[in-house]
Scaffold this motif. Sequence first.
Motif, PDB file in Angstrom:
ATOM      1  N   ILE A  38       1.207  -1.142  -0.206  1.00  0.00           N
ATOM      2  CA  ILE A  38      -0.364  -0.262  -0.081  1.00  0.00           C
ATOM      3  C   ILE A  38       0.244   1.122   0.368  1.00  0.00           C
ATOM      4  N   GLN A  39       0.359   1.831  -0.908  1.00  0.00           N
ATOM      5  CA  GLN A  39       1.547   3.494  -0.914  1.00  0.00           C
ATOM      6  C   GLN A  39       1.241   4.456  -0.238  1.00  0.00           C
ATOM      7  N   HIS A  40      -0.215   4.364   0.732  1.00  0.00           N
ATOM      8  CA  HIS A  40      -0.516   5.784   1.562  1.00  0.00           C
ATOM      9  C   HIS A  40      -0.492   5.579   1.736  1.00  0.00           C
ATOM     10  N   LYS A  41       0.801   6.711   2.474  1.00  0.00           N
ATOM     11  CA  LYS A  41       0.909   6.531   4.079  1.00  0.00           C
ATOM     12  C   LYS A  41       0.673   6.677   4.900  1.00  0.00           C
ATOM     13  N   ILE A  42      -0.306   7.169   5.559  1.00  0.00           N
ATOM     14  CA  ILE A  42      -1.134   6.547   6.905  1.00  0.00           C
ATOM     15  C   ILE A  42      -1.846   5.158   6.966  1.00  0.00           C
ATOM     16  N   ILE A  43      -1.682   4.964   5.458  1.00  0.00           N
ATOM     17  CA  ILE A  43      -2.184   3.278   5.833  1.00  0.00           C
ATOM     18  C   ILE A  43      -1.199   2.197   5.508  1.00  0.00           C
ATOM     19  N   LYS A  44      -0.396   2.758   5.006  1.00  0.00           N
ATOM     20  CA  LYS A  44       0.959   2.405   5.507  1.00  0.00           C
ATOM     21  C   LYS A  44       1.982   1.993   7.125  1.00  0.00           C
ATOM     22  N   ILE A  45       1.557   3.324   7.207  1.00  0.00           N
ATOM     23  CA  ILE A  45       2.347   4.001   8.759  1.00  0.00           C
ATOM     24  C   ILE A  45       1.306   2.584   9.442  1.00  0.00           C
ATOM     25  N   ILE A  46       0.284   3.005   9.478  1.00  0.00           N
ATOM     26  CA  ILE A  46      -0.619   2.227  10.380  1.00  0.00           C
ATOM     27  C   ILE A  46      -0.102   0.069  10.538  1.00  0.00           C
ATOM     28  N   CYS A  47      -0.016  -0.049   8.793  1.00  0.00           N
ATOM     29  CA  CYS A  47       0.091  -1.038   9.246  1.00  0.00           C
ATOM     30  C   CYS A  47       1.424  -1.653   8.973  1.00  0.00           C
ATOM     31  N   ILE A  48       2.431  -0.927   9.011  1.00  0.00           N
ATOM     32  CA  ILE A  48       3.957  -1.154   9.564  1.00  0.00           C
ATOM     33  C   ILE A  48       3.702  -1.044  10.668  1.00  0.00           C
ATOM     34  N   GLY A  49       2.957  -0.104  11.967  1.00  0.00           N
ATOM     35  CA  GLY A  49       2.264  -0.219  13.095  1.00  0.00           C
ATOM     36  C   GLY A  49       1.953  -1.800  14.180  1.00  0.00           C
ATOM     37  N   LEU A  50       1.380  -1.858  13.181  1.00  0.00           N
ATOM     38  CA  LEU A  50       0.441  -3.845  13.592  1.00  0.00           C
ATOM     39  C   LEU A  50       1.440  -4.654  13.255  1.00  0.00           C
ATOM     40  N   CYS A  51       2.608  -4.524  12.335  1.00  0.00           N
ATOM     41  CA  CYS A  51       3.431  -5.692  11.765  1.00  0.00           C
ATOM     42  C   CYS A  51       4.234  -5.173  13.775  1.00  0.00           C
ATOM     43  N   PHE A  52       4.606  -4.176  13.593  1.00  0.00           N
ATOM     44  CA  PHE A  52       6.019  -3.704  14.949  1.00  0.00           C
ATOM     45  C   PHE A  52       5.077  -4.683  16.342  1.00  0.00           C
ATOM     46  N   HIS A  53       3.635  -4.075  16.185  1.00  0.00           N
ATOM     47  CA  HIS A  53       2.757  -4.506  17.557  1.00  0.00           C
ATOM     48  C   HIS A  53       3.355  -6.681  17.571  1.00  0.00           C
ATOM     49  N   MET A  54       3.149  -6.538  16.473  1.00  0.00           N
ATOM     50  CA  MET A  54       2.751  -8.522  16.154  1.00  0.00           C
ATOM     51  C   MET A  54       4.330  -8.539  16.518  1.00  0.00           C
ATOM     52  N   PHE A  55       5.403  -8.177  16.143  1.00  0.00           N
ATOM     53  CA  PHE A  55       6.640  -8.566  16.420  1.00  0.00           C
ATOM     54  C   PHE A  55       6.986  -8.321  17.924  1.00  0.00           C
ATOM     55  N   THR A  56       6.710  -7.553  18.389  1.00  0.00           N
ATOM     56  CA  THR A  56       6.760  -7.037  20.006  1.00  0.00           C
ATOM     57  C   THR A  56       6.053  -8.616  20.676  1.00  0.00           C
ATOM     58  N   ASP A  57       4.934  -8.086  19.957  1.00  0.00           N
ATOM     59  CA  ASP A  57       3.943  -9.454  20.819  1.00  0.00           C
ATOM     60  C   ASP A  57       4.781 -11.506  20.520  1.00  0.00           C
ATOM     61  N   ALA A  58       5.142 -11.021  19.756  1.00  0.00           N
ATOM     62  CA  ALA A  58       5.876 -12.781  19.118  1.00  0.00           C
ATOM     63  C   ALA A  58       7.235 -12.643  19.937  1.00  0.00           C
ATOM     64  N   ILE A  59       7.934 -11.515  20.132  1.00  0.00           N
ATOM     65  CA  ILE A  59       9.098 -11.829  21.163  1.00  0.00           C
ATOM     66  C   ILE A  59       8.530 -11.892  22.824  1.00  0.00           C
ATOM     67  N   ASP A  60       6.721 -11.740  23.212  1.00  0.00           N
ATOM     68  CA  ASP A  60       7.315 -11.938  24.496  1.00  0.00           C
ATOM     69  C   ASP A  60       7.208 -14.115  24.284  1.00  0.00           C
ATOM     70  N   CYS A  61       6.451 -14.255  23.285  1.00  0.00           N
ATOM     71  CA  CYS A  61       6.248 -15.308  23.268  1.00  0.00           C
ATOM     72  C   CYS A  61       6.769 -16.574  23.167  1.00  0.00           C
ATOM     73  N   LEU A  62       8.388 -15.624  22.914  1.00  0.00           N
ATOM     74  CA  LEU A  62       9.262 -16.571  22.463  1.00  0.00           C
ATOM     75  C   LEU A  62       9.600 -16.393  24.058  1.00  0.00           C
ATOM     76  N   TRP A  63      10.123 -14.728  24.837  1.00  0.00           N
ATOM     77  CA  TRP A  63      10.466 -15.475  26.076  1.00  0.00           C
ATOM     78  C   TRP A  63       9.729 -16.536  27.035  1.00  0.00           C
ATOM     79  N   ASN A  64       7.979 -15.706  27.038  1.00  0.00           N
ATOM     80  CA  ASN A  64       7.310 -16.892  27.455  1.00  0.00           C
ATOM     81  C   ASN A  64       8.339 -18.798  27.591  1.00  0.00           C
ATOM     82  N   ASN A  65       8.276 -18.722  26.113  1.00  0.00           N
ATOM     83  CA  ASN A  65       8.691 -20.361  25.963  1.00  0.00           C
ATOM     84  C   ASN A  65       9.958 -20.518  26.155  1.00  0.00           C
ATOM     85  N   PHE A  66      10.384 -19.767  25.690  1.00  0.00           N
ATOM     86  CA  PHE A  66      12.062 -20.481  25.847  1.00  0.00           C
ATOM     87  C   PHE A  66      13.007 -19.147  27.072  1.00  0.00           C
ATOM     88  N   GLY A  67      12.995 -18.423  27.711  1.00  0.00           N
ATOM     89  CA  GLY A  67      13.227 -17.305  28.237  1.00  0.00           C
ATOM     90  C   GLY A  67      13.723 -17.957  29.909  1.00  0.00           C
TER      91      GLY A  67
END
Length: 108
Positions: free
Chosen positions: A79-108
């Motif tokens: 998506i090229q629209h800046k606002i929608i793109k940054i929202i999608c980037i934010g959602l991806c980063f949010h999922m990345f951050t939550d995935a780190i928690d999942c790894l931490w909880n399972n392997f940390g």
Amino acid sequence: MLQNFIHYFFHFIVIGLIAYLFDKKNWKKYWLILLATMLVDLDHVFADPIFQPQRCSINFHPLHSYLAIALYVFGAIFIQHKIIKIICIGLCFHMFTDAIDCLWNNFG
């Protein structure tokens, strides 16, 4: 305690860096938009119990599902629209951050 610090540091501070790299001139605007993407956690209210510290959010909550994540990645890449793109980037980063928690909880 370190896990919580890292989790919230990513959710609040690192997104400021992402906003700055996205648009140096308007980074504050994009930082606020990235903060707003945390509203994706509203899907937690449908869980029983609502909060369970050791639960992995990824593919448990509807807006954290693999399908939803695929849509966020698609939007961030194509998506090229800046606002929608940054929202999608934010959602991806949010999922990345939550995935780190999942790894931490399972392997940390």
